[in-house]
Design a protein around this motif. Structure first.
Motif, PDB file in Angstrom:
ATOM      1  N   LEU A  16      31.922  51.547  24.379  1.00  0.00           N
ATOM      2  CA  LEU A  16      32.640  51.949  25.581  1.00  0.00           C
ATOM      3  C   LEU A  16      32.462  50.924  26.694  1.00  0.00           C
ATOM      4  O   LEU A  16      33.421  50.541  27.365  1.00  0.00           O
ATOM      5  N   VAL A  17      31.242  50.442  26.892  1.00  0.00           N
ATOM      6  CA  VAL A  17      30.980  49.422  27.911  1.00  0.00           C
ATOM      7  C   VAL A  17      31.730  48.133  27.570  1.00  0.00           C
ATOM      8  O   VAL A  17      32.314  47.500  28.446  1.00  0.00           O
ATOM      9  N   ALA A  18      31.750  47.750  26.313  1.00  0.00           N
ATOM     10  CA  ALA A  18      32.459  46.532  25.896  1.00  0.00           C
ATOM     11  C   ALA A  18      33.956  46.679  26.152  1.00  0.00           C
ATOM     12  O   ALA A  18      34.602  45.750  26.652  1.00  0.00           O
ATOM     13  N   MET A  19      34.526  47.856  25.843  1.00  0.00           N
ATOM     14  CA  MET A  19      35.954  48.076  26.080  1.00  0.00           C
ATOM     15  C   MET A  19      36.262  48.040  27.573  1.00  0.00           C
ATOM     16  O   MET A  19      37.273  47.474  27.985  1.00  0.00           O
ATOM     17  N   LEU A  20      35.412  48.641  28.396  1.00  0.00           N
ATOM     18  CA  LEU A  20      35.619  48.609  29.842  1.00  0.00           C
ATOM     19  C   LEU A  20      35.521  47.189  30.389  1.00  0.00           C
ATOM     20  O   LEU A  20      36.295  46.791  31.261  1.00  0.00           O
ATOM     21  N   LEU A  21      34.582  46.415  29.875  1.00  0.00           N
ATOM     22  CA  LEU A  21      34.417  45.026  30.297  1.00  0.00           C
ATOM     23  C   LEU A  21      35.643  44.192  29.917  1.00  0.00           C
ATOM     24  O   LEU A  21      36.164  43.430  30.738  1.00  0.00           O
ATOM     25  N   ILE A  22      36.133  44.375  28.710  1.00  0.00           N
ATOM     26  CA  ILE A  22      37.321  43.638  28.260  1.00  0.00           C
ATOM     27  C   ILE A  22      38.537  44.035  29.089  1.00  0.00           C
ATOM     28  O   ILE A  22      39.333  43.180  29.515  1.00  0.00           O
ATOM     29  N   ALA A  23      38.691  45.309  29.369  1.00  0.00           N
ATOM     30  CA  ALA A  23      39.831  45.782  30.173  1.00  0.00           C
ATOM     31  C   ALA A  23      39.768  45.234  31.590  1.00  0.00           C
ATOM     32  O   ALA A  23      40.791  44.845  32.167  1.00  0.00           O
ATOM     33  N   SER A  24      38.579  45.180  32.172  1.00  0.00           N
ATOM     34  CA  SER A  24      38.465  44.668  33.545  1.00  0.00           C
ATOM     35  C   SER A  24      38.733  43.171  33.605  1.00  0.00           C
ATOM     36  O   SER A  24      39.355  42.678  34.550  1.00  0.00           O
ATOM     37  N   VAL A  25      38.298  42.424  32.610  1.00  0.00           N
ATOM     38  CA  VAL A  25      38.565  40.983  32.575  1.00  0.00           C
ATOM     39  C   VAL A  25      40.066  40.735  32.370  1.00  0.00           C
ATOM     40  O   VAL A  25      40.664  39.878  33.021  1.00  0.00           O
ATOM     41  N   ALA A  26      40.690  41.524  31.496  1.00  0.00           N
ATOM     42  CA  ALA A  26      42.125  41.373  31.248  1.00  0.00           C
ATOM     43  C   ALA A  26      42.936  41.717  32.494  1.00  0.00           C
ATOM     44  O   ALA A  26      43.969  41.116  32.762  1.00  0.00           O
ATOM     45  N   ALA A  27      42.474  42.678  33.278  1.00  0.00           N
ATOM     46  CA  ALA A  27      43.186  43.062  34.502  1.00  0.00           C
ATOM     47  C   ALA A  27      43.129  41.958  35.550  1.00  0.00           C
ATOM     48  O   ALA A  27      43.996  41.883  36.413  1.00  0.00           O
ATOM     49  N   ARG A  83      50.978  36.776  39.791  1.00  0.00           N
ATOM     50  CA  ARG A  83      50.394  38.054  40.199  1.00  0.00           C
ATOM     51  C   ARG A  83      48.979  38.114  39.636  1.00  0.00           C
ATOM     52  O   ARG A  83      48.771  37.909  38.453  1.00  0.00           O
ATOM     53  N   LEU A  84      48.024  38.408  40.490  1.00  0.00           N
ATOM     54  CA  LEU A  84      46.624  38.466  40.095  1.00  0.00           C
ATOM     55  C   LEU A  84      46.083  39.841  40.446  1.00  0.00           C
ATOM     56  O   LEU A  84      45.882  40.159  41.628  1.00  0.00           O
ATOM     57  N   GLY A  85      45.880  40.661  39.418  1.00  0.00           N
ATOM     58  CA  GLY A  85      45.328  42.002  39.614  1.00  0.00           C
ATOM     59  C   GLY A  85      46.172  42.823  40.558  1.00  0.00           C
ATOM     60  O   GLY A  85      47.389  42.902  40.437  1.00  0.00           O
TER      61      GLY A  85
END
Length: 158
Positions: A16-27, A83-85
């Motif tokens: 779950l932490v890895a998925m959240l980290l990947i999602a935040s970096v992708a955003a 567009r950035l975030g």
């Protein structure tokens, strides 16, 4: 059973932490969007001052944006937006190719403009000579006032 249950939860928590980290970096990754069309320099080189509007239509194609009056001049516009975030989109590049025509529908000017630090700059141009070339409206107005002869206005002759 208690030990394997804890290990399973730890694995799920890590996933779950890895998925959240990947999602935040992708955003936070920038997203670029391109709008419009500008002909390449090679296409513009195929057109010469004096060519007809039909030649421009055949070589480059008619633009989606035209002049305000009658057939008008041709304007090809391309812009690139970043567009950035959650930040507001920012235009990072804009190019405009303006092809103007004389009264006989012959190419009079071919100009390419760009955007540098928020200011429009001329990148290159093929312009026929003109008496109003590189003069601002104010300079043209003042030049006409200086050339004003009141005797012509009043109808008297010298």
């Amino acid at each position: 059973m208690g030990i394997s249950s804890k290990a399973g939860m730890t694995g799920r928590a890590r996933a779950l932490v890895a998925m959240l980290l990947i999602a935040s970096v992708a955003a936070c990754a920038p997203i670029y969007r391109n709008h419009g069309y500008v002909p390449s320099q090679e296409e513009l080189d195929e057109i010469s001052v004096g060519d007809s509007r039909a030649t421009v239509d055949e070589v480059i194609g008619a633009p989606t944006t035209g002049g305000m009056m009658g057939e008008g001049d041709y304007y090809y516009v391309r812009s690139r937006v970043k567009r950035l975030g959650m930040l507001e989109p920012k235009e990072i590049d804009r190019q405009v190719v303006a092809i103007s025509f004389d009264s006989n529908d012959g190419v009079q000017n071919i100009e390419r403009f760009g955007l540098e630090r928020g200011r429009v700059i001329a990148l290159n141009r093929r312009v026929t000579s003109s008496s109003v070339e590189d003069k601002t409206f104010f300079r043209q107005l003042m030049g006409n006032l200086v050339n004003f002869n009141p005797s012509q206005f009043l109808g008297s002759s010298e």
